[in-house]
Motif scaffolding. Structure first.
Motif, PDB file in Angstrom:
ATOM      1  N   MET A 195     -20.443  18.567   3.650  1.00 10.16           N
ATOM      2  CA  MET A 195     -20.584  17.140   3.482  1.00 10.16           C
ATOM      3  C   MET A 195     -20.856  16.512   4.855  1.00 10.16           C
ATOM      4  SD  MET A 195     -18.511  14.331   1.389  1.00 10.16           S
ATOM      5  CE  MET A 195     -16.849  14.232   1.885  1.00 10.16           C
ATOM      6  N   THR A 196     -21.791  15.569   4.887  1.00  5.18           N
ATOM      7  CA  THR A 196     -22.157  14.910   6.136  1.00  5.18           C
ATOM      8  C   THR A 196     -21.161  13.810   6.487  1.00  5.18           C
ATOM      9  OG1 THR A 196     -24.488  15.327   5.662  1.00  5.18           O
ATOM     10  CG2 THR A 196     -24.008  13.664   7.318  1.00  5.18           C
ATOM     11  N   ILE A 197     -20.801  13.758   7.748  1.00  5.02           N
ATOM     12  CA  ILE A 197     -19.910  12.715   8.235  1.00  5.02           C
ATOM     13  C   ILE A 197     -20.559  11.354   8.003  1.00  5.02           C
ATOM     14  CG2 ILE A 197     -20.793  12.666  10.613  1.00  5.02           C
ATOM     15  CD1 ILE A 197     -17.753  12.628  11.464  1.00  5.02           C
ATOM     16  N   LYS A 198     -19.730  10.329   7.857  1.00  6.84           N
ATOM     17  CA  LYS A 198     -20.267   8.984   7.661  1.00  6.84           C
ATOM     18  C   LYS A 198     -19.440   7.977   8.450  1.00  6.84           C
ATOM     19  CE  LYS A 198     -18.006   8.615   3.136  1.00  6.84           C
ATOM     20  NZ  LYS A 198     -17.171   9.760   3.344  1.00  6.84           N
ATOM     21  N   VAL A 199     -19.982   6.765   8.550  1.00  8.83           N
ATOM     22  CA  VAL A 199     -19.277   5.697   9.248  1.00  8.83           C
ATOM     23  C   VAL A 199     -17.904   5.522   8.602  1.00  8.83           C
ATOM     24  CG1 VAL A 199     -19.288   3.218   9.731  1.00  8.83           C
ATOM     25  CG2 VAL A 199     -21.386   4.548   9.993  1.00  8.83           C
ATOM     26  N   GLY A 200     -16.874   5.419   9.443  1.00  4.20           N
ATOM     27  CA  GLY A 200     -15.501   5.282   8.979  1.00  4.20           C
ATOM     28  C   GLY A 200     -14.721   6.576   8.962  1.00  4.20           C
ATOM     29  N   ASP A 201     -15.425   7.698   9.063  1.00  5.09           N
ATOM     30  CA  ASP A 201     -14.761   9.007   9.068  1.00  5.09           C
ATOM     31  C   ASP A 201     -14.237   9.334  10.464  1.00  5.09           C
ATOM     32  OD1 ASP A 201     -15.420   9.422   6.414  1.00  5.09           O
ATOM     33  OD2 ASP A 201     -17.007  10.891   6.841  1.00  5.09           O
ATOM     34  N   PRO A 202     -13.141  10.095  10.517  1.00  4.64           N
ATOM     35  CA  PRO A 202     -12.682  10.595  11.821  1.00  4.64           C
ATOM     36  C   PRO A 202     -13.544  11.780  12.262  1.00  4.64           C
ATOM     37  CG  PRO A 202     -11.232  11.393  10.089  1.00  4.64           C
ATOM     38  CD  PRO A 202     -12.236  10.470   9.428  1.00  4.64           C
ATOM     39  N   ILE A 203     -13.644  11.964  13.567  1.00  3.29           N
ATOM     40  CA  ILE A 203     -14.336  13.139  14.110  1.00  3.29           C
ATOM     41  C   ILE A 203     -13.501  14.364  13.739  1.00  3.29           C
ATOM     42  CG2 ILE A 203     -14.861  14.337  16.271  1.00  3.29           C
ATOM     43  CD1 ILE A 203     -16.877  12.203  15.669  1.00  3.29           C
ATOM     44  N   ASP A 255     -20.246  24.927  15.871  1.00  2.00           N
ATOM     45  CA  ASP A 255     -19.076  24.542  15.075  1.00  2.00           C
ATOM     46  C   ASP A 255     -19.008  23.035  14.828  1.00  2.00           C
ATOM     47  OD1 ASP A 255     -18.307  27.213  15.026  1.00  2.00           O
ATOM     48  OD2 ASP A 255     -16.940  26.992  16.725  1.00  2.00           O
ATOM     49  N   PHE A 256     -19.320  22.233  15.851  1.00  2.00           N
ATOM     50  CA  PHE A 256     -19.296  20.780  15.680  1.00  2.00           C
ATOM     51  C   PHE A 256     -20.410  20.345  14.729  1.00  2.00           C
ATOM     52  CE2 PHE A 256     -20.568  16.450  16.873  1.00  2.00           C
ATOM     53  CZ  PHE A 256     -19.383  15.781  16.638  1.00  2.00           C
ATOM     54  N   ALA A 257     -21.619  20.841  14.949  1.00  2.00           N
ATOM     55  CA  ALA A 257     -22.737  20.487  14.074  1.00  2.00           C
ATOM     56  C   ALA A 257     -22.412  20.819  12.612  1.00  2.00           C
ATOM     57  CB  ALA A 257     -24.009  21.204  14.516  1.00  2.00           C
ATOM     58  N   LYS A 258     -21.784  21.948  12.394  1.00  2.00           N
ATOM     59  CA  LYS A 258     -21.393  22.341  11.038  1.00  2.00           C
ATOM     60  C   LYS A 258     -20.296  21.420  10.503  1.00  2.00           C
ATOM     61  CE  LYS A 258     -19.692  26.214   8.304  1.00  2.00           C
ATOM     62  NZ  LYS A 258     -19.223  27.606   8.317  1.00  2.00           N
ATOM     63  N   ALA A 259     -19.296  21.126  11.334  1.00  2.00           N
ATOM     64  CA  ALA A 259     -18.160  20.312  10.893  1.00  2.00           C
ATOM     65  C   ALA A 259     -18.579  18.893  10.508  1.00  2.00           C
ATOM     66  CB  ALA A 259     -17.075  20.270  11.972  1.00  2.00           C
ATOM     67  N   VAL A 260     -19.600  18.350  11.185  1.00  2.00           N
ATOM     68  CA  VAL A 260     -20.056  16.996  10.843  1.00  2.00           C
ATOM     69  C   VAL A 260     -21.185  17.028   9.805  1.00  2.00           C
ATOM     70  CG1 VAL A 260     -19.287  15.934  13.007  1.00  2.00           C
ATOM     71  CG2 VAL A 260     -21.639  16.800  12.835  1.00  2.00           C
ATOM     72  N   GLY A 261     -21.561  18.219   9.359  1.00  2.00           N
ATOM     73  CA  GLY A 261     -22.576  18.347   8.320  1.00  2.00           C
ATOM     74  C   GLY A 261     -23.978  18.011   8.791  1.00  2.00           C
ATOM     75  N   LEU A 262     -24.255  18.233  10.075  1.00  2.00           N
ATOM     76  CA  LEU A 262     -25.554  17.875  10.635  1.00  2.00           C
ATOM     77  C   LEU A 262     -26.213  19.067  11.339  1.00  2.00           C
ATOM     78  CD1 LEU A 262     -24.647  14.316  11.938  1.00  2.00           C
ATOM     79  CD2 LEU A 262     -26.174  14.879  10.024  1.00  2.00           C
ATOM     80  N   ARG A 263     -26.214  20.201  10.639  1.00  2.00           N
ATOM     81  CA  ARG A 263     -26.916  21.379  11.147  1.00  2.00           C
ATOM     82  C   ARG A 263     -28.334  21.384  10.603  1.00  2.00           C
ATOM     83  NH1 ARG A 263     -23.919  26.964  10.339  1.00  2.00           N
ATOM     84  NH2 ARG A 263     -24.137  26.286   8.212  1.00  2.00           N
ATOM     85  N   MET A 264     -29.181  22.089  11.306  1.00  2.00           N
ATOM     86  CA  MET A 264     -30.533  22.318  10.806  1.00  2.00           C
ATOM     87  C   MET A 264     -30.906  23.762  11.088  1.00  2.00           C
ATOM     88  SD  MET A 264     -33.044  20.518  13.540  1.00  2.00           S
ATOM     89  CE  MET A 264     -33.697  21.501  14.862  1.00  2.00           C
TER      90      MET A 264
END
Length: 160
Positions: free
Chosen positions: A1-9, A105-114
Protein backbone atom coordinates in the motif's frame (compact mmCIF):
# COMPACT_ATOMS: atom_id res chain seq x y z
CA UNK A 1 0.00 0.00 0.00
CA UNK A 2 1.30 3.46 -0.91
CA UNK A 3 1.88 5.98 1.85
CA UNK A 4 -0.45 8.97 1.84
CA UNK A 5 -0.77 12.40 3.41
CA UNK A 6 -1.46 11.99 7.13
CA UNK A 7 0.41 8.70 7.45
CA UNK A 8 3.44 8.30 9.70
CA UNK A 9 6.79 7.48 8.12
CA UNK A 10 7.33 3.73 8.50
CA UNK A 11 10.13 2.41 10.66
CA UNK A 12 13.09 1.56 8.43
CA UNK A 13 16.79 2.29 8.34
CA UNK A 14 18.82 4.42 5.99
CA UNK A 15 22.60 4.56 5.83
CA UNK A 16 24.55 7.80 5.83
CA UNK A 17 28.20 8.24 4.92
CA UNK A 18 30.16 9.86 7.75
CA UNK A 19 33.87 10.48 8.41
CA UNK A 20 33.73 7.34 10.58
CA UNK A 21 32.24 5.24 7.77
CA UNK A 22 28.67 4.28 6.93
CA UNK A 23 26.27 4.77 9.85
CA UNK A 24 22.69 3.49 10.15
CA UNK A 25 20.02 6.15 10.50
CA UNK A 26 16.72 5.13 12.10
CA UNK A 27 13.84 6.73 10.16
CA UNK A 28 11.77 7.36 13.28
CA UNK A 29 14.61 9.27 14.95
CA UNK A 30 15.54 11.13 11.78
CA UNK A 31 12.06 12.61 11.23
CA UNK A 32 11.01 13.04 14.87
CA UNK A 33 10.40 16.57 16.11
CA UNK A 34 11.31 18.43 12.95
CA UNK A 35 10.22 19.33 9.45
CA UNK A 36 12.03 17.52 6.64
CA UNK A 37 11.75 17.99 2.88
CA UNK A 38 12.57 14.53 1.49
CA UNK A 39 12.95 13.69 -2.15
CA UNK A 40 13.62 10.37 -3.82
CA UNK A 41 15.48 9.80 -7.06
CA UNK A 42 15.72 6.56 -9.07
CA UNK A 43 19.51 6.72 -8.90
CA UNK A 44 22.55 8.85 -8.23
CA UNK A 45 24.39 10.08 -11.30
CA UNK A 46 21.42 9.33 -13.58
CA UNK A 47 20.51 12.01 -16.15
CA UNK A 48 17.43 13.81 -14.77
CA UNK A 49 18.49 13.25 -11.18
CA UNK A 50 21.90 14.82 -11.76
CA UNK A 51 20.92 17.56 -14.19
CA UNK A 52 17.71 18.77 -12.55
CA UNK A 53 16.41 17.06 -9.41
CA UNK A 54 19.34 17.29 -6.98
CA UNK A 55 20.60 20.64 -8.37
CA UNK A 56 17.18 22.19 -7.82
CA UNK A 57 17.24 21.34 -4.12
CA UNK A 58 20.87 22.42 -3.78
CA UNK A 59 20.19 25.76 -5.48
CA UNK A 60 16.98 26.40 -3.51
CA UNK A 61 18.13 25.04 -0.13
CA UNK A 62 18.19 28.45 1.54
CA UNK A 63 14.69 29.30 0.26
CA UNK A 64 13.31 25.98 1.47
CA UNK A 65 14.90 26.31 4.89
CA UNK A 66 13.70 29.93 5.17
CA UNK A 67 10.15 28.55 4.94
CA UNK A 68 10.59 26.50 8.12
CA UNK A 69 12.17 23.28 6.86
CA UNK A 70 14.83 21.97 9.25
CA UNK A 71 16.53 19.60 6.82
CA UNK A 72 16.45 18.64 3.16
CA UNK A 73 17.19 14.99 2.47
CA UNK A 74 17.57 12.88 -0.64
CA UNK A 75 17.10 9.13 -0.76
CA UNK A 76 17.89 6.62 -3.47
CA UNK A 77 18.35 2.89 -3.79
CA UNK A 78 22.12 3.29 -3.90
CA UNK A 79 24.79 2.67 -1.30
CA UNK A 80 26.07 5.40 1.02
CA UNK A 81 29.43 5.60 -0.81
CA UNK A 82 27.75 6.34 -4.16
CA UNK A 83 25.41 8.93 -2.62
CA UNK A 84 28.33 10.59 -0.85
CA UNK A 85 30.34 10.80 -4.09
CA UNK A 86 27.28 12.21 -5.88
CA UNK A 87 26.78 14.77 -3.13
CA UNK A 88 30.41 15.88 -3.38
CA UNK A 89 30.29 16.14 -7.17
CA UNK A 90 27.03 18.16 -7.06
CA UNK A 91 28.09 20.58 -4.32
CA UNK A 92 25.26 19.29 -2.12
CA UNK A 93 27.23 18.78 1.09
CA UNK A 94 25.88 20.93 3.89
CA UNK A 95 22.69 21.56 1.90
CA UNK A 96 21.15 18.14 1.23
CA UNK A 97 21.56 15.11 3.49
CA UNK A 98 22.00 11.87 1.56
CA UNK A 99 20.13 8.89 2.95
CA UNK A 100 21.07 5.63 1.27
CA UNK A 101 18.28 3.10 0.88
CA UNK A 102 20.65 0.47 -0.46
CA UNK A 103 18.29 -2.48 -0.19
CA UNK A 104 15.19 -0.49 -1.11
CA UNK A 105 13.60 -1.07 2.30
CA UNK A 106 12.28 2.50 2.59
CA UNK A 107 10.98 2.56 -0.99
CA UNK A 108 9.18 -0.72 -0.31
CA UNK A 109 7.82 0.41 3.08
CA UNK A 110 6.27 3.56 1.59
CA UNK A 111 4.92 1.62 -1.40
CA UNK A 112 6.90 3.64 -3.95
CA UNK A 113 9.17 1.10 -5.61
CA UNK A 114 9.59 0.74 -9.33
CA UNK A 115 11.03 -2.03 -11.43
CA UNK A 116 13.87 -0.67 -13.55
CA UNK A 117 15.16 -4.13 -14.48
CA UNK A 118 14.76 -3.47 -18.20
CA UNK A 119 17.41 -0.76 -17.76
CA UNK A 120 19.69 -3.02 -15.70
CA UNK A 121 18.90 -1.13 -12.49
CA UNK A 122 16.70 -3.63 -10.64
CA UNK A 123 14.20 -2.45 -8.02
CA UNK A 124 14.48 1.28 -7.33
CA UNK A 125 12.55 4.02 -5.60
CA UNK A 126 10.18 6.11 -7.69
CA UNK A 127 10.80 9.81 -8.19
CA UNK A 128 8.84 11.67 -5.50
CA UNK A 129 9.06 14.31 -2.81
CA UNK A 130 7.35 14.64 0.52
CA UNK A 131 7.18 17.09 3.36
CA UNK A 132 7.38 15.29 6.69
CA UNK A 133 6.54 17.13 9.91
CA UNK A 134 7.38 15.30 13.15
CA UNK A 135 7.22 11.94 11.36
CA UNK A 136 3.88 12.60 9.61
CA UNK A 137 3.57 13.05 5.84
CA UNK A 138 2.10 16.51 5.19
CA UNK A 139 2.65 16.68 1.41
CA UNK A 140 3.31 13.86 -1.06
CA UNK A 141 4.26 14.42 -4.68
CA UNK A 142 4.71 11.29 -6.79
CA UNK A 143 5.83 11.65 -10.39
CA UNK A 144 4.30 9.77 -13.28
CA UNK A 145 6.86 7.45 -14.95
CA UNK A 146 9.38 9.51 -16.92
CA UNK A 147 8.10 12.84 -15.57
CA UNK A 148 9.85 15.51 -13.52
CA UNK A 149 7.55 18.22 -12.22
CA UNK A 150 5.76 17.70 -8.90
CA UNK A 151 8.81 16.38 -7.04
CA UNK A 152 10.91 19.45 -7.88
CA UNK A 153 12.29 21.98 -5.42
CA UNK A 154 10.13 24.69 -6.99
CA UNK A 155 6.98 22.63 -6.43
CA UNK A 156 8.01 21.99 -2.80
CA UNK A 157 8.59 25.72 -2.23
CA UNK A 158 5.09 26.46 -3.52
CA UNK A 159 3.68 23.97 -0.99
CA UNK A 160 5.44 25.52 2.01
Amino acid sequence: MTIKVGDPIPQTNFVKATPDGPQPIDSESFFKGRKVALFSVPGAFTPTCSARHLPGFVDKADQIKAKGVDEIACTAVNDAFVLNAWSESAGAQGKVTMLADGNGDFAKAVGLRMDASKYGMGQRGQRFSMLVDDGIVKELNVEEPGAFDVSSADHMIAQL
